[in-house]
Design a protein around this motif. Structure first.
Motif, PDB file in Angstrom:
ATOM      1  N   ASP B  49      31.250  45.372  33.109  1.00  0.00           N
ATOM      2  CA  ASP B  49      31.355  45.136  34.552  1.00  0.00           C
ATOM      3  C   ASP B  49      30.588  43.892  35.005  1.00  0.00           C
ATOM      4  N   THR B  50      30.672  42.837  34.208  1.00  0.00           N
ATOM      5  CA  THR B  50      29.994  41.600  34.617  1.00  0.00           C
ATOM      6  C   THR B  50      30.681  40.972  35.822  1.00  0.00           C
ATOM      7  N   HIS B  51      31.919  41.370  36.072  1.00  0.00           N
ATOM      8  CA  HIS B  51      32.687  40.867  37.206  1.00  0.00           C
ATOM      9  C   HIS B  51      32.650  39.345  37.299  1.00  0.00           C
ATOM     10  N   ALA B  52      32.786  38.724  36.136  1.00  0.00           N
ATOM     11  CA  ALA B  52      32.999  37.276  36.051  1.00  0.00           C
ATOM     12  C   ALA B  52      31.844  36.456  36.618  1.00  0.00           C
ATOM     13  N   GLN B  53      30.664  37.079  36.747  1.00  0.00           N
ATOM     14  CA  GLN B  53      29.530  36.342  37.318  1.00  0.00           C
ATOM     15  C   GLN B  53      28.936  35.428  36.243  1.00  0.00           C
ATOM     16  N   LEU B  54      29.487  34.245  36.128  1.00  0.00           N
ATOM     17  CA  LEU B  54      29.053  33.299  35.098  1.00  0.00           C
ATOM     18  C   LEU B  54      27.629  32.818  35.337  1.00  0.00           C
ATOM     19  N   THR B 148      35.139  36.730  40.946  1.00  0.00           N
ATOM     20  CA  THR B 148      34.840  35.451  41.597  1.00  0.00           C
ATOM     21  C   THR B 148      36.146  34.782  42.020  1.00  0.00           C
ATOM     22  N   GLY B 149      36.012  33.810  42.914  1.00  0.00           N
ATOM     23  CA  GLY B 149      37.186  33.037  43.322  1.00  0.00           C
ATOM     24  C   GLY B 149      37.823  32.341  42.137  1.00  0.00           C
ATOM     25  N   LEU B 150      36.968  31.832  41.251  1.00  0.00           N
ATOM     26  CA  LEU B 150      37.471  31.109  40.084  1.00  0.00           C
ATOM     27  C   LEU B 150      38.264  32.035  39.157  1.00  0.00           C
ATOM     28  N   ALA B 151      37.684  33.182  38.858  1.00  0.00           N
ATOM     29  CA  ALA B 151      38.366  34.125  37.965  1.00  0.00           C
ATOM     30  C   ALA B 151      39.700  34.544  38.554  1.00  0.00           C
ATOM     31  N   ASN B 152      39.720  34.748  39.872  1.00  0.00           N
ATOM     32  CA  ASN B 152      40.960  35.180  40.506  1.00  0.00           C
ATOM     33  C   ASN B 152      42.006  34.064  40.478  1.00  0.00           C
ATOM     34  N   ALA B 153      41.570  32.837  40.770  1.00  0.00           N
ATOM     35  CA  ALA B 153      42.503  31.708  40.782  1.00  0.00           C
ATOM     36  C   ALA B 153      43.056  31.448  39.380  1.00  0.00           C
ATOM     37  N   MET B 154      42.219  31.655  38.365  1.00  0.00           N
ATOM     38  CA  MET B 154      42.648  31.395  36.988  1.00  0.00           C
ATOM     39  C   MET B 154      43.164  32.650  36.300  1.00  0.00           C
ATOM     40  N   ARG B 155      43.307  33.725  37.044  1.00  0.00           N
ATOM     41  CA  ARG B 155      43.781  34.997  36.484  1.00  0.00           C
ATOM     42  C   ARG B 155      42.975  35.402  35.240  1.00  0.00           C
ATOM     43  N   GLY B 156      41.662  35.139  35.304  1.00  0.00           N
ATOM     44  CA  GLY B 156      40.785  35.592  34.230  1.00  0.00           C
ATOM     45  C   GLY B 156      40.672  34.646  33.049  1.00  0.00           C
ATOM     46  N   ALA B 157      41.434  33.550  33.058  1.00  0.00           N
ATOM     47  CA  ALA B 157      41.438  32.645  31.893  1.00  0.00           C
ATOM     48  C   ALA B 157      40.062  32.023  31.649  1.00  0.00           C
ATOM     49  N   HIS B 174      39.916  47.103  33.055  1.00  0.00           N
ATOM     50  CA  HIS B 174      40.205  47.742  34.327  1.00  0.00           C
ATOM     51  C   HIS B 174      40.865  46.711  35.239  1.00  0.00           C
ATOM     52  N   TRP B 175      40.048  45.892  35.944  1.00  0.00           N
ATOM     53  CA  TRP B 175      40.624  44.882  36.842  1.00  0.00           C
ATOM     54  C   TRP B 175      41.476  43.889  36.064  1.00  0.00           C
ATOM     55  N   GLU B 176      41.234  43.776  34.757  1.00  0.00           N
ATOM     56  CA  GLU B 176      42.053  42.916  33.922  1.00  0.00           C
ATOM     57  C   GLU B 176      43.540  43.204  34.134  1.00  0.00           C
ATOM     58  N   PHE B 177      43.870  44.486  34.356  1.00  0.00           N
ATOM     59  CA  PHE B 177      45.271  44.871  34.505  1.00  0.00           C
ATOM     60  C   PHE B 177      45.881  44.395  35.831  1.00  0.00           C
ATOM     61  N   THR B 178      45.021  44.098  36.815  1.00  0.00           N
ATOM     62  CA  THR B 178      45.557  43.771  38.146  1.00  0.00           C
ATOM     63  C   THR B 178      46.096  42.342  38.230  1.00  0.00           C
ATOM     64  N   TYR B 179      46.001  41.582  37.132  1.00  0.00           N
ATOM     65  CA  TYR B 179      46.678  40.289  37.107  1.00  0.00           C
ATOM     66  C   TYR B 179      48.115  40.425  36.605  1.00  0.00           C
ATOM     67  N   GLY B 180      48.486  41.621  36.200  1.00  0.00           N
ATOM     68  CA  GLY B 180      49.843  41.868  35.724  1.00  0.00           C
ATOM     69  C   GLY B 180      49.976  41.602  34.231  1.00  0.00           C
ATOM     70  N   GLU B 181      51.079  42.109  33.664  1.00  0.00           N
ATOM     71  CA  GLU B 181      51.246  42.074  32.209  1.00  0.00           C
ATOM     72  C   GLU B 181      51.294  40.657  31.648  1.00  0.00           C
ATOM     73  N   GLU B 182      51.994  39.762  32.344  1.00  0.00           N
ATOM     74  CA  GLU B 182      52.179  38.416  31.799  1.00  0.00           C
ATOM     75  C   GLU B 182      50.841  37.687  31.666  1.00  0.00           C
ATOM     76  N   ALA B 183      50.057  37.714  32.744  1.00  0.00           N
ATOM     77  CA  ALA B 183      48.751  37.037  32.712  1.00  0.00           C
ATOM     78  C   ALA B 183      47.825  37.715  31.700  1.00  0.00           C
ATOM     79  N   LEU B 184      47.896  39.037  31.660  1.00  0.00           N
ATOM     80  CA  LEU B 184      47.058  39.786  30.713  1.00  0.00           C
ATOM     81  C   LEU B 184      47.376  39.388  29.278  1.00  0.00           C
TER      82      LEU B 184
END
Lengths: 164, 582
Positions: B49-54, B148-157, B174-184
């Protein structure tokens, strides 16, 4: 459901798929062309049972007797429904001489959701989709050797959202 | 505004790059922290649960985290002094600051920000080096790609790159799935570790239509488990994704997949790993949430340790749960990069002889950031820096989110919804992520995004009857306080503005929420309709993203005075999960 088959679609999948389509909506008791046979001792369609509002009356109308819980019935149902409109459930049993299996959704407007007659020599395993308006006990009834057994599981129906 | 950190004063320039300095330093409690005594033959490191906090963040732990019924007063449902007492932590220590909300503002100034991937990298590398070659694993429990805004804009990339550099061997989601199958799938193609999820299956329709699966026989979408030889032992790691993805989030992101806890499939998997695969230890990398894991540990046998996440509970010691065939240790490792869990196992033939567990707070002031990770973070964030560094307001108060019922951050979001969308009542989801801002800090657009960046951010305004509103509150509250942990989804209560209510968490659904009162003092009427604004809807909406709404509000009026809506609790007197200061 598409009519085309991929290389992996087996006959089992096909039959299962077709059955599922026919049964969706039974929980709401929309039964113009009943795809299931009556489960009680005669072969008439049990329209009186399907009309009953609550679980007790539905069981009474269908079987005319009480049921007792049995650990020989395995009822698979989700803890929380992913879609209350199509809740997948399945029942299998090791009870002998099964003659019928039925599903009750206690809190639905009409409690009896589906009823199957199991002919002699058939494996007593049924998968079904249930339409559920709200959180309810789902009761699987199994008629075995002239007695009535059951397994019950609560399935939660939620509006969802707000996952951490 | 930034004061010198007290422990730095005490310890000198203590950085892990110079261990000799650490050992000679005087602040023994903080400095010896990262010199973990050697034990056993396999070291499992766990973040979750780091929630993308770089970058390092402030994150205030909750002052309200109620345990109801059997969970009353039991971990993880302890806060502040009750928590400190239970674990024997001194109130004025760095540990108290990391694990609890005790005098948070005072200690935030002293001990500074927590986590950060460059700092985590330094600490992880040290602990893996200490363990020796092929004697460690790094596991991530999910919610790595969002927050984060960055993680959301980049779909986790962005987080896949960071995960690869960090050396994550396996993760679940968990939230990884909310970008959809293609991005995942695109992210997983780049991810060097394993993505494990024993509890994600194709729906029957998707299987019938030949959707992509791991193997058609099982219907599983992802690899359920991996076996690694660590320190001469065969260790199995099973992945358990968040069981309620299509319920807690819009189903349109995962139309072909069905989730669930899947106890029975899990038991079969454990038995097969122990039987045919002859593994010596079984670890469940879980995103169930701690209450769910505690119940699962009592019912599924053969798991040595459940490394848990989701509920963001930072619990210093594992809870040992007995079951029919033995015992399972259950942990939960906090959130936002604040903690690194170190599980040292002494694994013999077919069994774990002994285990040691430490949940290390990641004090960014004590760790020298890893240069390569820092460069990656700087480079990845660079394109957005100019746009997202717009200063929207200055915080005049502590802004945090975590808590069962409310938090000042959500008050700001709700105030923005009310004023910008001209509504009577505002609803905002009870997410547990989102860093804390101190009084006096600038609020940048980036900070607003860190509270709101999800793949379904659209706002809505709709008419709802009083009965509908109450039903929603009852429903969400039941997801939080249902007596059966398997029916809890792990978020907090939906946040409200414009409406006050009384809540009795111990009651059953339908009876918890009462005394619904509008800000004008009138009672909410069941049959009357009200104008309600919100975001993060399960249904597709077309309103502006909530971050635009909040940013516009902050630009025009700044931080308004705290909301007038209140939640009054019943039946929680003396609950150790409640600290009155909240």
């Amino acid at each position: 459901m598409t009519a085309s088959f991929g290389p992996l679609a087996s006959r089992r999948l096909f039959i299962k798929g077709a059955g599922l389509v026919a049964l969706i909506g039974l929980g709401n008791a929309v039964l113009h062309a009943p795809p299931v046979l009556a489960a009680s001792n005669d072969n008439k369609y049990p329209d009186d049972a399907f009309r009953q509002k609550n679980a007790t009356d539905a069981v009474k109308a269908l079987y005319g007797r009480d049921h007792e819980a049995s650990d020989k019935i395995k009822l698979d149902a989700p803890e929380i429904a992913e879609n209350g409109g199509v809740v997948p459930i399945a029942v299998t049993t090791t009870l002998p001489n099964v003659t019928s299996i039925a599903f009750i959704v206690a809190e639905n407007p009409n409690a009896l959701a589906a009823s199957y007659k199991i002919p002699e020599g058939t494996v007593p395993a049924v998968a079904n989709r249930l339409k559920m308006a709200k959180t309810s006990n789902v009761i699987a009834l199994v008629e075995s050797g002239g007695k009535l057994y059951s397994a019950t599981k609560e399935v939660k129906v939620t509006v969802g959202g707000c996952g951490g | 505004m930034i004061r010198r950190r007290d422990f730095l004063k005490a310890s000198g320039a203590a950085v892990l790059a110079a261990p000799a300095l650490l050992r000679s330093a005087r602040a023994v409690d903080t400095v010896s922290l990262y010199d973990v005594e050697k034990f056993g033959n396999a070291r499992i490191l766990h973040i979750t649960d780091t929630h993308a906090q770089l970058r390092p963040v402030f994150f205030r732990e909750p002052s309200v985290n109620l345990g109801i019924g059997e969970m009353w007063g039991r971990p993880p449902h302890l806060v502040e002094r009750a928590f400190l007492d239970r674990y024997g932590i001194r109130p004025d220590s760095a540990e108290a600051y990391a694990f609890t909300c005790f005098e948070f503002e005072k200690y935030a100034g002293r001990f500074g920000r927590m986590g950060g991937f460059a700092h985590l990298k330094t600490l992880i590398d040290k602990l893996r080096t200490d363990a020796g070659d092929h004697r460690s694993l790094l596991l991530d429990g999910g919610d790595l790609w969002q927050g984060t805004g960055l993680a959301n804009a980049m779909r986790g990339a962005d987080m896949v790159s960071a995960a690869n550099l960090l050396g994550i061997d396996a993760m679940t989601g968990h939230w990884e799935f909310t970008y959809g199958e293609e991005a995942l799938r695109a992210n997983l193609a780049r991810f060097k570790g394993e993505f494990l999820a024993q509890n994600v299956f194709l729906t029957e329709e998707a299987a019938f239509n030949d959707a992509k699966a791991l193997d058609p026989g099982s219907g599983r979408v992802f690899k359920p488990a991996m076996i690694r030889e660590i320190g001469g032992a065969r260790i199995a790691v099973i992945g358990q994704a968040f069981p309620y993805v299509p319920i807690a989030h819009p189903r349109r992101f995962t139309p072909d997949w069905t989730f669930g806890i899947r106890e029975e499939e899990l038991q079969k998997l454990v038995d097969a790993l122990r039987g045919a695969d002859k593994v010596d230890a079984v670890i469940l990398l879980s995103h169930n949430g701690m209450d769910v894991d505690l119940k699962l540990a009592s019912r599924v046998t053969g798991i040595d340790v459940i490394l848990g996440g989701h509920t963001h509970d930072a619990i210093p010691q594992p809870v040992a749960v007995t079951n029919a065939k033995g015992a399972t240790l259950v942990t939960n490792a906090g959130s936002n990069g604040k903690f690194l869990a170190v599980l040292d196992l002494d694994v013999g033939k077919g069994r774990v002889a002994d285990a040691r567990y430490r949940l290390l707070p990641v004090y960014s002031e004590l760790l020298k950031p890893d240069a390569a990770m820092q460069a990656l973070i700087d480079q990845t964030q660079q394109p957005q820096v100019a746009a997202w560094s717009e200063k929207l307001a200055t915080s005049d108060r502590l802004l945090y989110r975590r808590g069962n019922f409310e938090g000042p951050t959500d008050d700001v979001i709700c105030a923005a919804l009310l004023s910008q969308l001209d509504a009577q009542i505002a609803l905002s989801p009870g997410f547990r992520w989102g860093p804390t801002l101190l009084a006096g800090q600038s609020i940048m657009l980036e900070d607003v995004l860190a509270q709101t960046a999800i793949s379904y951010p659209e706002t809505y305004v709709q008419r709802m009857t009083g009965a509908d509103i109450k039903a929603v509150l009852e429903d969400v509250c039941d997801n939080l306080f249902n007596a059966d942990p398997y029916l809890q989804q792990g978020g907090d209560m939906v946040r409200l503005e414009g409406l006050s209510y009384r809540c009795a968490p111990s009651e059953p659904i339908g009876r918890r929420i009462s005394d619904l009162t509008l800000d004008n003092g009138r009672s909410l009427e069941a049959g009357k309709t009200y104008k309600v604004a919100g975001w993060a809807s399960m249904n597709a909406q077309d309103g502006k993203p909530v971050w635009d709404i909040v940013a516009a509000h902050l630009r025009s009026v700044g931080l308004t005075s705290a909301g007038t809506s209140t939640v009054t609790l019943s039946g929680v007197d003396g609950n150790p999960g409640f600290a009155s200061q909240s």
